[in-house]
Scaffold this motif. Structure first.
Motif, PDB file in Angstrom:
ATOM      1  N   THR A 207       2.639  33.712 -25.548  1.00 50.74           N
ATOM      2  CA  THR A 207       3.841  32.918 -25.756  1.00 50.74           C
ATOM      3  C   THR A 207       3.529  31.460 -25.452  1.00 50.74           C
ATOM      4  N   GLY A 208       3.799  30.614 -26.436  1.00 51.05           N
ATOM      5  CA  GLY A 208       3.521  29.196 -26.271  1.00 51.05           C
ATOM      6  C   GLY A 208       4.730  28.460 -25.723  1.00 51.05           C
ATOM      7  N   GLY A 209       4.550  27.179 -25.473  1.00 52.24           N
ATOM      8  CA  GLY A 209       5.657  26.369 -25.004  1.00 52.24           C
ATOM      9  C   GLY A 209       6.663  26.136 -26.122  1.00 52.24           C
ATOM     10  N   GLU A 210       7.819  25.621 -25.736  1.00 49.35           N
ATOM     11  CA  GLU A 210       8.849  25.336 -26.708  1.00 49.35           C
ATOM     12  C   GLU A 210       8.392  24.210 -27.627  1.00 49.35           C
ATOM     13  N   ALA A 211       8.806  24.297 -28.897  1.00 47.53           N
ATOM     14  CA  ALA A 211       8.448  23.248 -29.852  1.00 47.53           C
ATOM     15  C   ALA A 211       9.127  21.929 -29.507  1.00 47.53           C
ATOM     16  N   ILE A 212      10.304  22.023 -28.867  1.00 47.62           N
ATOM     17  CA  ILE A 212      11.058  20.829 -28.478  1.00 47.62           C
ATOM     18  C   ILE A 212      11.495  21.026 -27.029  1.00 47.62           C
ATOM     19  N   SER A 213      10.977  20.231 -26.123  1.00 47.07           N
ATOM     20  CA  SER A 213      11.306  20.421 -24.712  1.00 47.07           C
ATOM     21  C   SER A 213      11.613  19.081 -24.052  1.00 47.07           C
ATOM     22  N   PRO A 214      12.632  19.056 -23.157  1.00 49.62           N
ATOM     23  CA  PRO A 214      13.015  17.802 -22.494  1.00 49.62           C
ATOM     24  C   PRO A 214      12.042  17.442 -21.380  1.00 49.62           C
ATOM     25  N   GLU A 215      11.935  16.157 -21.105  1.00 48.73           N
ATOM     26  CA  GLU A 215      11.119  15.653 -20.021  1.00 48.73           C
ATOM     27  C   GLU A 215      11.991  14.842 -19.069  1.00 48.73           C
ATOM     28  N   LYS A 216      11.464  14.603 -17.889  1.00 49.22           N
ATOM     29  CA  LYS A 216      12.191  13.781 -16.933  1.00 49.22           C
ATOM     30  C   LYS A 216      12.325  12.362 -17.475  1.00 49.22           C
ATOM     31  N   GLY A 217      13.465  11.764 -17.250  1.00 48.45           N
ATOM     32  CA  GLY A 217      13.692  10.409 -17.730  1.00 48.45           C
ATOM     33  C   GLY A 217      14.401  10.337 -19.058  1.00 48.45           C
ATOM     34  N   GLY A 218      14.708  11.518 -19.653  1.00 49.74           N
ATOM     35  CA  GLY A 218      15.469  11.532 -20.897  1.00 49.74           C
ATOM     36  C   GLY A 218      14.646  11.583 -22.163  1.00 49.74           C
ATOM     37  N   SER A 219      13.321  11.604 -22.059  1.00 50.29           N
ATOM     38  CA  SER A 219      12.486  11.699 -23.253  1.00 50.29           C
ATOM     39  C   SER A 219      12.285  13.169 -23.633  1.00 50.29           C
ATOM     40  N   TRP A 220      11.711  13.387 -24.828  1.00 50.40           N
ATOM     41  CA  TRP A 220      11.499  14.737 -25.343  1.00 50.40           C
ATOM     42  C   TRP A 220      10.051  14.885 -25.805  1.00 50.40           C
ATOM     43  N   LEU A 221       9.447  16.026 -25.488  1.00 54.00           N
ATOM     44  CA  LEU A 221       8.107  16.357 -25.968  1.00 54.00           C
ATOM     45  C   LEU A 221       8.263  17.293 -27.162  1.00 54.00           C
ATOM     46  N   ILE A 222       7.702  16.914 -28.297  1.00 53.35           N
ATOM     47  CA  ILE A 222       7.936  17.624 -29.548  1.00 53.35           C
ATOM     48  C   ILE A 222       6.611  17.940 -30.226  1.00 53.35           C
ATOM     49  N   GLN A 223       6.469  19.162 -30.730  1.00 50.63           N
ATOM     50  CA  GLN A 223       5.299  19.514 -31.517  1.00 50.63           C
ATOM     51  C   GLN A 223       5.452  18.957 -32.926  1.00 50.63           C
ATOM     52  N   GLY A 224       4.344  18.543 -33.523  1.00 50.32           N
ATOM     53  CA  GLY A 224       4.402  17.901 -34.828  1.00 50.32           C
ATOM     54  C   GLY A 224       4.939  18.789 -35.929  1.00 50.32           C
ATOM     55  N   ASP A 225       4.746  20.127 -35.790  1.00 53.94           N
ATOM     56  CA  ASP A 225       5.241  21.031 -36.827  1.00 53.94           C
ATOM     57  C   ASP A 225       6.617  21.581 -36.510  1.00 53.94           C
ATOM     58  N   ALA A 226       7.330  20.989 -35.542  1.00 57.62           N
ATOM     59  CA  ALA A 226       8.690  21.420 -35.224  1.00 57.62           C
ATOM     60  C   ALA A 226       9.592  21.194 -36.430  1.00 57.62           C
ATOM     61  N   ASP A 227      10.462  22.154 -36.683  1.00 55.61           N
ATOM     62  CA  ASP A 227      11.356  22.059 -37.831  1.00 55.61           C
ATOM     63  C   ASP A 227      12.220  20.803 -37.746  1.00 55.61           C
ATOM     64  N   PHE A 228      12.300  20.085 -38.856  1.00 57.45           N
ATOM     65  CA  PHE A 228      13.026  18.815 -38.885  1.00 57.45           C
ATOM     66  C   PHE A 228      14.488  18.994 -38.493  1.00 57.45           C
ATOM     67  N   TYR A 229      15.122  20.063 -39.001  1.00 57.78           N
ATOM     68  CA  TYR A 229      16.539  20.268 -38.722  1.00 57.78           C
ATOM     69  C   TYR A 229      16.769  20.697 -37.273  1.00 57.78           C
ATOM     70  N   ASP A 230      15.810  21.426 -36.698  1.00 53.23           N
ATOM     71  CA  ASP A 230      15.935  21.781 -35.281  1.00 53.23           C
ATOM     72  C   ASP A 230      15.890  20.532 -34.410  1.00 53.23           C
ATOM     73  N   VAL A 231      15.002  19.606 -34.760  1.00 52.59           N
ATOM     74  CA  VAL A 231      14.921  18.348 -34.011  1.00 52.59           C
ATOM     75  C   VAL A 231      16.237  17.583 -34.128  1.00 52.59           C
ATOM     76  N   SER A 232      16.783  17.517 -35.328  1.00 55.54           N
ATOM     77  CA  SER A 232      18.047  16.807 -35.535  1.00 55.54           C
ATOM     78  C   SER A 232      19.171  17.437 -34.725  1.00 55.54           C
ATOM     79  N   ASP A 233      19.239  18.782 -34.722  1.00 58.52           N
ATOM     80  CA  ASP A 233      20.316  19.480 -34.022  1.00 58.52           C
ATOM     81  C   ASP A 233      20.193  19.326 -32.514  1.00 58.52           C
ATOM     82  N   ILE A 234      18.999  19.567 -31.976  1.00 57.49           N
ATOM     83  CA  ILE A 234      18.813  19.571 -30.528  1.00 57.49           C
ATOM     84  C   ILE A 234      18.941  18.168 -29.944  1.00 57.49           C
ATOM     85  N   LEU A 235      18.392  17.184 -30.643  1.00 60.04           N
ATOM     86  CA  LEU A 235      18.434  15.809 -30.132  1.00 60.04           C
ATOM     87  C   LEU A 235      19.715  15.086 -30.520  1.00 60.04           C
ATOM     88  N   GLY A 236      20.519  15.707 -31.402  1.00 60.05           N
ATOM     89  CA  GLY A 236      21.779  15.085 -31.806  1.00 60.05           C
ATOM     90  C   GLY A 236      21.593  13.831 -32.636  1.00 60.05           C
TER      91      GLY A 236
END
Length: 321
Positions: A232-261
């Motif tokens: 099991t790998g890490g989440e494709a989109i995961s929050p970091e301290k300070g309000g930034s987000w760590l994102i995998q390059g192949d993360a689904d575009f719509y998932d990024v839009s939904d999760i990050l608002g």
């Protein structure tokens, strides 16, 4: 002050009470509601008639249509009321989304593809399967990208006893070919009707573009799936301290839009956040490249084979929680 009183005693508190004891309250209040609806029926009829007449004079007769946006809005409202769980809301959204998702957006691209050549022996093919951990793979002709067929571990296991040194091209199943523009839901129903586990995706020139399995389509609805051989790998989109987000390059575009608002303007052919950044940058970025866009700052953390594999996103203006 009046607004606060109305909000607390006429809006929030009644809803909390109803959610805590809805069945009991319904049984107790049903006779009173029935009497009041009968008693005030003339008044209700008159108010409704006047309102309908004014609406008709203002905008004419309009038919009410239930759109996908309205349906998803109701699902979001149901989640807020506690009727629908968050994962159920995501599944409903994903079911409708795959109607517009082409298979090229969910396939395993040819640059990441495990495949075999037609002339290798059954024994060598079995060894390759065991090392890679896959159950089936496309078989390509010589040194080209022409797909001759598909072979599975089970088919090789049957051939291993009789002809361990025979070329695998003798045991191939015909490939199931689909265009990259086919919608994911259409392919899913085709795979349900036929005993096919893997489809070969062709590009607009008829060349190999990638492969899609049943599991790839199921992931679009239920999320990431793992078997006993996968880590099991890490989440494709995961929050970091300070309000930034760590994102995998192949993360689904719509998932990024939904999760990050975020509301991101993009080309219809963009399916991943990496593709979105390449579209905006119009060149291949290097590790450490910083991309400033209206929604925020993207920092490229890692690239591989001319592709963005991981990045960090920081809001330009941190959204209200």
């Amino acid at each position: 002050m009046l607004t606060l009183l109305v909000l607390v005693f006429c809006e929030v508190t009644p809803k909390q009470i109803a959610m805590a004891s809805n069945e009991n309250l319904c049984l107790r209040s049903a006779p009173l509601v029935l009497f009041l609806s009968w008693f005030f029926r003339p008044v209700i009829w008159a108010v409704t008639a006047v309102s309908s007449a004014l609406t008709y004079l203002a905008v004419g007769k309009a038919k009410k249509k239930l759109t996908l946006e309205h349906l998803l809005h109701h699902v979001n409202a149901a989640e807020g009321a506690g009727v629908v769980e968050s994962y159920e809301k995501d599944m409903v959204r994903n079911v409708f989304r795959i109607n517009d998702t082409p298979v090229e957006a969910i396939m395993t691209h040819r640059t990441e593809l495990f495949f075999l050549r037609e002339n290798i022996s059954v024994q060598d093919a079995v060894d390759s399967f065991l090392e890679a951990g896959y159950a089936r793979a496309p078989v390509l002709k010589d040194e080209t990208e022409h797909v001759l067929g598909v072979i599975s571990v089970m088919e090789l296991a049957g051939a291993l006893r009789k002809s361990p040194q025979a070329p695998i091209k003798r045991f191939l199943s015909p490939p199931y070919l689909v265009p990259g523009t086919m919608k994911a839901n259409e392919l899913f129903f085709r795979l349900k009707k036929e005993p096919i586990q893997l489809a070969v995706v062709l590009d607009e020139y008829g060349g190999l573009d990638g492969i899609v399995t049943r599991e790839d389509i199921m992931k679009e609805i239920f999320g990431e799936l793992y078997d006993e051989r996968e880590e099991t790998g890490g989440e494709a989109i995961s929050p970091e301290k300070g309000g930034s987000w760590l994102i995998q390059g192949d993360a689904d575009f719509y998932d990024v839009s939904d999760i990050l608002g975020l509301k991101l303007e993009h080309d219809s052919r963009t399916h991943t956040i990496g593709g979105y950044l390449l579209e905006k940058l119009e060149e291949i970025p290097k590790q450490g490249t910083v991309i400033d866009l209206p929604e925020g700052r993207y920092t490229i953390l890692e690239t591989r084979r001319q592709r963005i594999t991981s990045l960090r996103f920081t809001y330009r203006d941190k959204p209200e929680s």
